[in-house]
Design a protein around this motif. Sequence first.
Motif, short mmCIF file in Angstrom:
data_model
loop_
_atom_site.label_atom_id
_atom_site.label_comp_id
_atom_site.label_asym_id
_atom_site.label_seq_id
_atom_site.Cartn_x
_atom_site.Cartn_y
_atom_site.Cartn_z
N GLY A 1 -21.66 -17.73 1.39
CA GLY A 1 -21.34 -16.34 1.08
C GLY A 1 -22.35 -15.70 0.16
N LEU A 2 -22.02 -14.50 -0.26
CA LEU A 2 -22.86 -13.72 -1.17
C LEU A 2 -21.99 -13.24 -2.31
CD1 LEU A 2 -24.42 -11.60 1.68
CD2 LEU A 2 -25.64 -13.34 0.41
N ILE A 3 -22.57 -13.12 -3.51
CA ILE A 3 -21.83 -12.58 -4.64
C ILE A 3 -22.67 -11.51 -5.33
CG2 ILE A 3 -20.46 -14.66 -5.05
CD1 ILE A 3 -22.31 -15.18 -7.49
N GLY A 4 -21.97 -10.65 -6.06
CA GLY A 4 -22.63 -9.60 -6.82
C GLY A 4 -21.61 -8.93 -7.73
N ARG A 5 -22.07 -7.92 -8.44
CA ARG A 5 -21.17 -7.16 -9.30
C ARG A 5 -20.44 -6.12 -8.47
NH1 ARG A 5 -24.66 -6.15 -14.77
NH2 ARG A 5 -24.58 -8.32 -15.47
N CYS A 6 -19.17 -5.98 -8.74
CA CYS A 6 -18.33 -5.07 -7.95
C CYS A 6 -18.75 -3.61 -8.15
CB CYS A 6 -16.86 -5.25 -8.34
SG CYS A 6 -15.75 -4.20 -7.37
N PRO A 7 -18.90 -2.87 -7.06
CA PRO A 7 -19.26 -1.46 -7.18
C PRO A 7 -18.06 -0.55 -7.47
CG PRO A 7 -19.11 -2.05 -4.88
CD PRO A 7 -18.87 -3.31 -5.67
N PHE A 8 -16.85 -1.13 -7.51
CA PHE A 8 -15.65 -0.32 -7.67
C PHE A 8 -15.07 -0.35 -9.08
CE2 PHE A 8 -15.49 -1.82 -3.15
CZ PHE A 8 -15.97 -0.65 -2.61
N HIS A 9 -15.57 -1.22 -9.94
CA HIS A 9 -15.13 -1.24 -11.33
C HIS A 9 -16.27 -1.77 -12.20
CE1 HIS A 9 -14.33 -5.55 -10.56
NE2 HIS A 9 -14.34 -5.70 -11.87
N ASP B 1 -18.18 -4.22 -14.15
CA ASP B 1 -18.20 -5.66 -13.95
C ASP B 1 -19.34 -6.27 -14.76
OD1 ASP B 1 -17.22 -7.94 -12.76
OD2 ASP B 1 -18.06 -7.53 -10.77
N ARG B 2 -19.03 -7.19 -15.66
CA ARG B 2 -20.07 -7.85 -16.46
C ARG B 2 -20.63 -9.08 -15.75
NH1 ARG B 2 -19.81 -6.01 -21.96
NH2 ARG B 2 -17.88 -4.88 -22.32
N THR B 3 -19.78 -9.74 -15.00
CA THR B 3 -20.22 -10.93 -14.27
C THR B 3 -19.90 -10.73 -12.78
OG1 THR B 3 -18.08 -12.01 -14.57
CG2 THR B 3 -19.77 -12.47 -16.24
N PRO B 4 -20.66 -11.37 -11.92
CA PRO B 4 -20.42 -11.21 -10.48
C PRO B 4 -19.03 -11.70 -10.07
CG PRO B 4 -22.55 -12.25 -10.87
CD PRO B 4 -21.82 -12.21 -12.19
N SER B 5 -18.20 -10.76 -9.63
CA SER B 5 -16.86 -11.11 -9.16
C SER B 5 -16.63 -10.62 -7.73
CB SER B 5 -15.80 -10.52 -10.08
OG SER B 5 -15.86 -9.11 -10.06
N PHE B 6 -17.66 -10.03 -7.16
CA PHE B 6 -17.58 -9.42 -5.84
C PHE B 6 -18.16 -10.39 -4.82
CE2 PHE B 6 -19.03 -6.34 -2.58
CZ PHE B 6 -17.87 -5.60 -2.43
N SER B 7 -17.38 -10.76 -3.84
CA SER B 7 -17.78 -11.75 -2.85
C SER B 7 -17.84 -11.12 -1.47
CB SER B 7 -16.75 -12.89 -2.87
OG SER B 7 -16.99 -13.79 -1.83
N VAL B 8 -18.88 -11.47 -0.72
CA VAL B 8 -19.04 -10.99 0.66
C VAL B 8 -19.19 -12.21 1.57
CG1 VAL B 8 -20.46 -9.63 2.23
CG2 VAL B 8 -20.19 -8.90 -0.14
N SER B 9 -18.41 -12.22 2.64
CA SER B 9 -18.50 -13.29 3.62
C SER B 9 -19.13 -12.72 4.89
CB SER B 9 -17.10 -13.84 3.94
OG SER B 9 -17.20 -14.73 5.03
N PRO B 10 -20.44 -12.98 5.09
CA PRO B 10 -21.09 -12.50 6.31
C PRO B 10 -20.49 -13.14 7.56
CG PRO B 10 -22.72 -13.23 4.71
CD PRO B 10 -21.39 -13.63 4.18
#
Length: 129
Positions: free
Chosen positions: A34-42, A44-53
């Motif tokens: 998967g992929l992770i990053g900082r959430c664009p909706f709130h 976010d100090r640490t990457p909590s946003f996960s994307v499953s291609p």
Amino acid sequence: MVRLTPELREEIRRRSDIAEIIGQYVHLKRVGRGLIGRCPFHEDRTPSFSVSPERQVFYCFGCQAAGDVFTFVMRKEGLDFPEAVAFLARRAGVRLPEGGEDARRRSEREELLRALAAAADWFVGSLEG
């Protein structure tokens, strides 16, 4: 309004890679499959946003935002579902069928614009004369 068949919706989804689209808004880093990053909706100090291609979905462990490519575009761009479909269809090169309601609205708008142009010409002419 365009009649969106399940086949057309799936075609747009298939041609719209969620990782690529989200990657235009969020810096994503590969972690395992998967992929992770900082959430664009709130905030976010640490990457909590996960994307499953693989599954073509996203999820935020911080704010619980989740969905597919349509949901992401709706939330990020502030669009409703038909607008998100049109946005992604244009981006993916999928031609949407013309809807009767859209064609009627476009025709009414063109007629109104012609009437406004005629009124403007009349007012300009009366001011000059």
